[in-house]
Design an enzyme around this catalytic site. Sequence first.
Site, PDB file in Angstrom:
ATOM      1  N   GLU A 146       0.813  -1.226   0.000  1.00 24.47           N
ATOM      2  CA  GLU A 146       0.000   0.000   0.000  1.00 24.47           C
ATOM      3  C   GLU A 146       0.843   1.272   0.000  1.00 24.47           C
ATOM      4  O   GLU A 146       0.874   2.037   0.974  1.00 24.47           O
ATOM      5  CB  GLU A 146      -0.962  -0.027   1.186  1.00 24.47           C
ATOM      6  CG  GLU A 146      -1.938  -1.199   1.111  1.00 24.47           C
ATOM      7  CD  GLU A 146      -2.923  -1.255   2.270  1.00 24.47           C
ATOM      8  OE1 GLU A 146      -2.854  -0.390   3.169  1.00 24.47           O
ATOM      9  OE2 GLU A 146      -3.760  -2.180   2.275  1.00 24.47           O
ATOM     10  N   GLU A 180      -4.730  -8.541  -0.352  1.00 22.18           N
ATOM     11  CA  GLU A 180      -5.445  -8.458   0.919  1.00 22.18           C
ATOM     12  C   GLU A 180      -6.935  -8.299   0.680  1.00 22.18           C
ATOM     13  O   GLU A 180      -7.359  -7.415  -0.066  1.00 22.18           O
ATOM     14  CB  GLU A 180      -4.972  -7.267   1.766  1.00 22.18           C
ATOM     15  CG  GLU A 180      -3.606  -7.418   2.392  1.00 22.18           C
ATOM     16  CD  GLU A 180      -3.282  -6.241   3.305  1.00 22.18           C
ATOM     17  OE1 GLU A 180      -4.226  -5.582   3.817  1.00 22.18           O
ATOM     18  OE2 GLU A 180      -2.084  -5.960   3.506  1.00 22.18           O
TER      19      GLU A 180
END
Length: 736
Positions: free
Chosen positions: A286, A516
């Site tokens: 991220e 994820e």
Amino acid sequence: MDVINEPVPTSVLLDDPKKLAPSIDKRSSVTIQSSSTDTTSTTGKTAHIRNDRHWFKDDMGRTLILRGINVCGSSKLPTSPHPGSTHVYDESFWDHTNVSFVNRPFPLDEARQHFARLRSWGFNVIRLLVPWEALESRRGHYSEDYIDYLRDLITLMQEYDLFCFIDPHQDTWSRYSGGSGAPAWTFEVAGLDIHAFKDTGAAYVHNTNASSTDPPPMVWPTNYTKLACCTMFTLFWAGDTFAPNHKYDGESIQQLLQSSFINAFQHLASRLQDLKPVIGFEVMNEPASGYIGMPTLKEFDPITNLIFGDAPTPLQSFALGEGLPQKVGVYVKSWPFPTKRSHGRIMNSDKVSAWLPGHSCVWRKHGVWDIQNEKPVLLQPDYFAKHPAESRPVDFYADFYMPFVNKYAHAIQSVKSSYFCFVEPMANEKSPVLTEKDHHDNMVFAPHWYDLNCVFYKKFDGKMTHDVQALQNGGNVLTATYFGINGVRKNYRGQLKNIKQNGFDNMGDKPIIFGEVGIPMDINDRYSLKTSDFAQPIRFLDAVIYGMEANLLNYALWNYDVCNDNEFGDHWNGENFSIFSLPLGPASKSTDVSSLASIDSPQAPDLNQGGRVLDAALRPFAPKVAGTPVKSQFDLRQKSYTLEFKPFDQVKMKELRTLGYQVDDKTSMQTEIYVPNYHYQDIPVDIQASHGQCQYVPEEQVLFHRFTPAQVKDGQTVTITLQPQTKDSPAKCVCM
């Protein structure tokens, strides 16, 4: 179970339909076969994972569907000298040069038990968290004892036919800025003082802020709008552009940070290159853009940023870091907007500096802002929106992220060219664009997706959900609202479809795995944790995975954490996502660890113990498909599963053969379906296949399907279904 022949449709070409004879395996498996077809089916270990365009492949050319798990949330934290939970504080927290991550995610003497559990639950790939800090807590010194531990851990994976890829995990840059990832020395080379982050509001660090006298608690993503995180990411990606005068020992801060990061993971790659389970390396979890691309420094955009708790504006953050007290807004949860301003409070009344002695605000030095009459004043509100030297708008992904990705991918693949390189944006965001100039070899799109609305409010009842993706892109709240559980499924399916298509559009025909996806277990005021009734979390996760299945997506659940407990969750910033929650010693008393030496060992009776939401997490799927998948869908309510695939035609077989796939091996026409005993143990199962033959082996949790070219014409679709037998369905395994 009885096996009874059914009439064979004329569309299936057989030499003699009467030769379609059933057989009953003495191990309680069931087989129905067509003429002259070998019925011996075995689930062999996958030697390698390759890709053909956007499909992952095994050596036989079969399409692989990856069902993964993140291991694990507590790997963000060291095992020593600090005890490693973000709700715990003592002075050892500040000892960042003697850090060890050995035994993250779990001690080696427990590894067999955990790998056996994950394999019995159907997972075939692990996203293995390895923070930069775990490798290089002291600048230029790699933690070889930790790498030795990782080698031993990954070596054990091979016995369980588990693959992994390395995730250089970070959240809001570092533990010392409220997340995980980078070592503390990175702040020092930037001139920031980690001890001053609390007083200056430069970061909300759970370890140092978790006390009853502190302001209302914030969730960790708010650190993406704080001085420490924003500054570090801006320097990492674009220090040469926006802070060219900021150097360390004469070296560009951007080049120092980037080269250190790349060198650390390239070193890890060199140490792991001989281990077959490792299929590649992610670039960075991220990746945040910091201040890059902000149109104005007057405020953060509340649509794309979480504004919650103490929420200084960018200018106020600069001023607080320079020792100027500021009255900042304090935000609370609200509706229909996520948060609203509740009141203001004075921060940094003691006039503490966030910068080390001899240092001052890097952004003030570069003329972004200044102090006039003891008040902060913006001099260049759009400083980060354009190239200072070129006066053209900046694009974070094109100008800064992808050039780094190219360098990182070349470094990792210089060690081993077959390594995949997993690329991702921030959660729920669009993919970066790969141009002809960018690196394309073995690149994988690895986005993340969560229902951010449900995660933030920690509520889910299946009555109403919102398409946060659409709202962030300016959509209408009415059209972005979905009602009922079918609406939830439609909502999630649509969001995931958009991300998948965006990946194809921007990165090309490359594999996709959602690195994820998951749900918090403490939703609805922790109802499930208080009552052990997980009905709503099960419905929640089932809807999420339905969206994945409907789009034929590979994914890795967040997460499997052996440290999880009901009170403190995953022991990191209050998160509680783990599908496992059971403290274990070196070996469970009821489990003989030596019996778990391979996936072929008899299952220990307690492998499901500690599992949460397994009704939704454990579901049939086809890890190996002898063709191109068309549909792979599990209906939890009916416990029925359908697989549809198109066997490769002769043109495709020739292409795969040319590429080196072993398509002439008889195993290349064997499809394997994981059938979890959790749902189907000790119940009669109705299995039907439109072509070929099936063999169900419950003790291995596998349904095999085999066919010959004579049985399936080019262009035909093979359909396989399984479901519990009912009063209305005869006890049959049918090959139609």
